[in-house]
Design an enzyme around this catalytic site. Structure first.
Site, PDB file in Angstrom:
ATOM      1  N   HIS A 265      -4.349  18.403   0.277  1.00 25.34           N
ATOM      2  CA  HIS A 265      -5.283  17.318  -0.060  1.00 25.34           C
ATOM      3  C   HIS A 265      -6.031  17.604  -1.356  1.00 25.34           C
ATOM      4  CE1 HIS A 265      -7.900  13.867   0.658  1.00 25.34           C
ATOM      5  NE2 HIS A 265      -7.137  13.563   1.704  1.00 25.34           N
TER       6      HIS A 265
ATOM      7  N   LYS B 235       1.812  11.384  13.344  1.00 24.51           N
ATOM      8  CA  LYS B 235       2.323  11.872  12.068  1.00 24.51           C
ATOM      9  C   LYS B 235       2.869  13.293  12.223  1.00 24.51           C
ATOM     10  CE  LYS B 235      -0.526   9.112   8.936  1.00 24.51           C
ATOM     11  NZ  LYS B 235      -1.360   9.111   7.706  1.00 24.51           N
TER      12      LYS B 235
ATOM     13  N   GLU C 184     -10.193   4.916   9.681  1.00 22.66           N
ATOM     14  CA  GLU C 184     -10.428   4.429   8.318  1.00 22.66           C
ATOM     15  C   GLU C 184     -11.030   3.025   8.317  1.00 22.66           C
ATOM     16  OE1 GLU C 184      -7.234   6.877   5.696  1.00 22.66           O
ATOM     17  OE2 GLU C 184      -6.469   5.055   6.630  1.00 22.66           O
TER      18      GLU C 184
ATOM     19  N   ASP D 143      -2.439  14.322   6.727  1.00 24.27           N
ATOM     20  CA  ASP D 143      -2.009  13.022   6.198  1.00 24.27           C
ATOM     21  C   ASP D 143      -0.824  13.166   5.251  1.00 24.27           C
ATOM     22  OD1 ASP D 143      -1.885  10.336   5.566  1.00 24.27           O
ATOM     23  OD2 ASP D 143      -3.588  10.363   4.209  1.00 24.27           O
TER      24      ASP D 143
ATOM     25  N   LYS E 255      -3.005   0.320  14.373  1.00 19.96           N
ATOM     26  CA  LYS E 255      -3.922   1.325  13.822  1.00 19.96           C
ATOM     27  C   LYS E 255      -5.319   0.897  14.244  1.00 19.96           C
ATOM     28  CE  LYS E 255      -5.591   3.222   9.421  1.00 19.96           C
ATOM     29  NZ  LYS E 255      -5.379   3.251   7.942  1.00 19.96           N
TER      30      LYS E 255
ATOM     31  N   GLU F  54       3.741   9.266  -1.140  1.00 21.49           N
ATOM     32  CA  GLU F  54       2.333   9.125  -1.498  1.00 21.49           C
ATOM     33  C   GLU F  54       1.744  10.411  -2.074  1.00 21.49           C
ATOM     34  OE1 GLU F  54      -1.871   8.207   0.898  1.00 21.49           O
ATOM     35  OE2 GLU F  54       0.067   8.009   1.912  1.00 21.49           O
TER      36      GLU F  54
ATOM     37  N   GLU G  59       0.844  -1.184   0.000  1.00 22.95           N
ATOM     38  CA  GLU G  59       0.000   0.000   0.000  1.00 22.95           C
ATOM     39  C   GLU G  59       0.885   1.240   0.000  1.00 22.95           C
ATOM     40  OE1 GLU G  59      -3.446   2.101   2.772  1.00 22.95           O
ATOM     41  OE2 GLU G  59      -3.059  -0.050   2.957  1.00 22.95           O
ATOM     42  N   ARG G  60       0.594   2.151  -0.930  1.00 25.53           N
ATOM     43  CA  ARG G  60       1.413   3.347  -1.143  1.00 25.53           C
ATOM     44  C   ARG G  60       2.863   2.978  -1.454  1.00 25.53           C
ATOM     45  NH1 ARG G  60      -3.188   5.652  -2.224  1.00 25.53           N
ATOM     46  NH2 ARG G  60      -4.538   5.894  -0.412  1.00 25.53           N
TER      47      ARG G  60
ATOM     48  N   ASN H 211      -2.818  -1.521   8.187  1.00 29.03           N
ATOM     49  CA  ASN H 211      -4.125  -2.115   7.910  1.00 29.03           C
ATOM     50  C   ASN H 211      -3.934  -3.625   7.946  1.00 29.03           C
ATOM     51  OD1 ASN H 211      -5.447   0.396   7.498  1.00 29.03           O
ATOM     52  ND2 ASN H 211      -4.560   0.505   5.463  1.00 29.03           N
TER      53      ASN H 211
ATOM     54  N   GLU I  58       5.967   9.944  13.332  1.00 30.42           N
ATOM     55  CA  GLU I  58       5.852   9.110  12.137  1.00 30.42           C
ATOM     56  C   GLU I  58       6.018  10.005  10.908  1.00 30.42           C
ATOM     57  OE1 GLU I  58       2.472   6.421  11.975  1.00 30.42           O
ATOM     58  OE2 GLU I  58       2.267   6.760   9.816  1.00 30.42           O
TER      59      GLU I  58
END
Length: 713
Positions: A532, A371, A302, A376, A298, A404, A178-179, A221, A398
């Site tokens: 974003h 983060k 989401e 994000d 996590k 990304e 992912e990413r 995830n 983080e």
């Protein structure tokens, strides 16, 4: 003239092609003026191999010295000539014990590199209290040689400022990343534990060379299967490869694992059966991996399961796992990237609102992983308001190494300045000088645990990261995790010398390119605090028009809020008041449209299109200027790189050149699509000299990219 050219070609044959696999550990032959001096300073190697880490240290020095100097020095048990290199600890080396070096205070991972005299002979000693410190010292010594640095009068004393320096791999068990923009996951789970690919050792070497001491093997995830016996055997195999290099393995744990693989009816952290299940699972993991680092989690973000599903807090959930790990010395890294199912007034406020009330309620072996910014991993964000707001809970920063939101693998964006920007940001939590770096290294709040995490950009591509320049971001993360006070420009120079060439005619322009590259991406993607604005889901390309769907805060229009009157997200006291989550001096600065740094203007304020900027231009013209400035910087990078082909091998030069061409094309796309869209709100003409977008807005809105890489699927 032709004869002169032919003679030059005969004297200087083309450089050998390289594919980037060796990263910054290439160990290519040095120029004679350096090699001769270094040979005299490494005439023999006195280093043991009684433990796996000692053996790895000796092997690395032999490999490095042979490559750099043309021949490895002979191994010796005693100093018999000038120029010996002595490596070890007082416990492993009688010579080092006899020297009486002051290794106290170095800790497990620190080291000394010192010029000494042994039995009348000049020598260099790399000394540590433990084997892993000696390995780190060996890499430091090789770094000096690779960079052509003087080594005649060395007096180096190093120890890491942060305890846990961890890569987070967002890798799924089917090898999808992912990413990820560098191929498949390097973990070949199907062939493990029996086949241990040699690249696993090279991965460990590369990380040890920059001080990374932990790796989370699987995606946040998480799939609960990673905790089953079959996969724990595979995890143990990787841990065995990494252990000599000082790297612990961690796993992302799925909070609902007691239900999914444990047969329980609940994952409630207050349920006795659930607590017992996690204790038993931790015992099982440590039987496979005695030095297991712990869990990354996590939860309630989401759609991921978590303690809030049962009316419990983040502290309740983290402490459940901390209790299971505590007898073994493991830790929990509990991510603060959370937002509720309810549509928020301002998503930037949510992590602070959910975590600050529980400051001091987390167990002693829990770190909250935050983060760098509150949204994000955007090209630029102000520092996260949680830094400095939780004095009783260790905060672990983080960072995202994989790009990304910064052009994936094809855009050159050196992130050292971005990391440095947030580390130097002043939280004012305890007065002026309360920087984010002082928060995470524990010096501000006296945290017992400290650390930094980086979302890895590593994959199965031969060059590891999808592009040669993206290797620099992995390198910069490790160096800054070791010491957050290091300088991003100095790190870029180190990396350039080790990865490409020591020639000043190459190093200077490349470092200059790198240092402005991230700012260029901000300019052509998200200038003046916009954020974003990327394509939905895959996050590829400009899409400031995205609206609708299941959540407002997954759209672009939610963040830029452009109207005929102006643009920007009002987070001042008259808006969402997100500024109130910062310490008062910071809140006053960010909340005042006249004082806020212009790079954050539209992050914190909704301002008119005619707002006068410090350049004297109105906002609309400044916005267009920034978009164009970003494109122009990429054009200059292309021109610079095109002129450097004689300094490096053709294979790597050609790939970078091709990627810079892609970057220029896509930077222009960002500029054109964004201007076409925002002009529909501003209603103002383009400034003089600015070309209109070559296509109407509907052309850009119609573009589709269903197979863009790295989406979470």
């Amino acid at each position: 003239m032709l004869g002169v050219w032919l003679l030059a070609a005969w004297i200087a044959p083309p450089l050998r092609a390289e594919d980037g696999y060796d990263l910054w550990l290439r160990y290519r032959a040095l120029a004679p003026e350096h090699a001769d001096a270094y040979r005299a300073a490494a005439s023999q190697l006195v280093a043991g191999d009684a433990t796996p880490t000692q053996a790895a240290t000796r092997a690395e020095l032999l490999r490095g010295l042979e490559g750099l100097l043309g021949a490895a020095p002979p191994l010796s048990a005693a100093v018999t000539r000038p120029g010996a290199l002595i490596v070890g600890t007082p416990a492993s080396s009688p010579l080092i014990a006899r020297l009486g070096l002051q290794t106290g205070g170095l800790g497990r991972e620190g080291y000394l590199i010192r010029s000494v005299v042994v039995d009348g002979h000049a020598a260099t000693v790399i000394a540590a209290d433990e084997d892993i410190g000696a390995l780190y010292g060996a890499f430091h010594f090789l770094r000096l040689l690779q960079g052509g640095q003087p080594i005649a009068r060395l007096d180096v004393r190093e120890r890491p400022r942060l305890q846990r320096r961890v890569l987070n791999h967002w890798d799924n068990l089917d090898r999808y990343v992912e990413r990820g923009y560098a191929g498949q996951s390097i973990w070949d789970w199907h062939k493990l534990p029996d086949w241990r690919d040699p690249c696993y050792t090279d991965y460990a070497r590369a990380n040890a060379s920059i001080g990374v001491n932990g790796t989370v093997l699987n995606n946040v995830n998480a799939n609960a299967q990673i905790l089953t016996p079959m996969y724990l055997e595979k995890v143990a195999a990787l841990a065995g490869v990494f252990r000599p290099y000082g790297i612990r393995v961690y796993l992302s744990a799925r909070f609902s694992a007691p239900i999914e693989i444990g047969g329980l009816a609940t994952a409630d952290p207050q349920d006795p059966a659930v607590r017992r299940w996690w204790r038993d699972k931790a015992d099982e993991i440590y039987r496979h991996v005695p030095d297991f680092g712990g869990f990354l989690v996590k939860a309630n973000s989401e759609g991921q399961p978590g303690p809030q599903d049962y009316g419990r807090s983040h502290a309740d959930g983290a402490n459940l796992l901390a209790e299971a790990l505590a007898p073994h010395g493991g830790i929990v890294m509990w991510r603060a990237f959370v937002y509720s199912h309810e549509e928020p007034e301002d998503r930037a406020r949510q992590a602070y609102s959910e975590f600050v009330p529980h400051d001091g309620a987390f167990a002693g072996n829990v770190m909250v992983q935050v983060k760098n910014g509150a949204i994000d991993f955007q090209p630029r964000e102000p520092f996260h308001p949680l830094f400095g707001a939780m004095p009783s809970t260790p905060l672990m920063m983080e960072l995202q190494i994989t790009k990304e939101y910064l052009g994936f693998a094809t855009h050159l964006a050196y992130l050292g300045p971005m990391y440095e920007e947030v580390l130097k940001a002043d939280t004012h939590a305890r007065g002026k000088g309360s920087t984010v770096a002082r928060v995470i290294d524990g010096s501000l709040h006296r945290y017992a645990l400290t650390g930094m995490a980086g979302v890895a950009n590593i994959g199965s591509d031969r060059n590891w990261s999808g592009s040669h320049f993206d290797q620099a971001n992995w390198y910069a993360f490790g160096r800054l995790a070791w010491n957050p006070a290091l300088d991003a420009r100095a790190i870029a120079e180190e990396w350039t010398r080790m990865t490409f060439s020591n020639d000043p005619a190459f190093v200077a322009p490349v470092v200059e390119m790198m240092m402005g590259s991230r700012e260029a991406v901000v300019d052509y993607m998200t200038p003046l605090g916009l954020h974003h604005l990327m394509g939905r889901g895959h996050h590829y390309g400009p899409a400031p028009w995205v609206e609708g769907g299941p959540r407002a805060d997954w759209t672009s229009v939610y963040y830029h809020r452009a109207t005929r009157e102006g643009i920007g997200f009002d987070r001042s006291a008259s808006g969402s008041n997100a500024v109130a989550q910062y310490a008062p001096p910071v809140a006053r600065r960010f909340g005042d449209v006249g004082r806020v740094p212009e790079e954050y203007l539209l992050w914190f304020h909704h301002v008119p299109w005619d707002h006068r900027m410090r350049s004297g231009r109105p906002l609309w013209e400044e916005l267009v200027h920034r978009y164009a400035r970003g494109v122009d910087y990429v054009k200059r990078m292309r021109a610079t790189w095109d002129g450097l082909g004689a300094h490096i091998d053709g294979e790597r030069h050609a790939q970078v050149a091709a990627f810079l061409a892609i970057q220029q094309k896509e930077a222009q796309w960002w500029r054109d699509a964004s201007i076409a869209y925002f002009q529909t709100f501003s209603g103002r003409p383009l400034p003089a000299g600015q070309a209109p977008p070559p296509h109407p807005l509907e052309h850009y809105k119609a573009l589709q990219f269903p197979h863009a890489p790295g989406d979470g699927r």
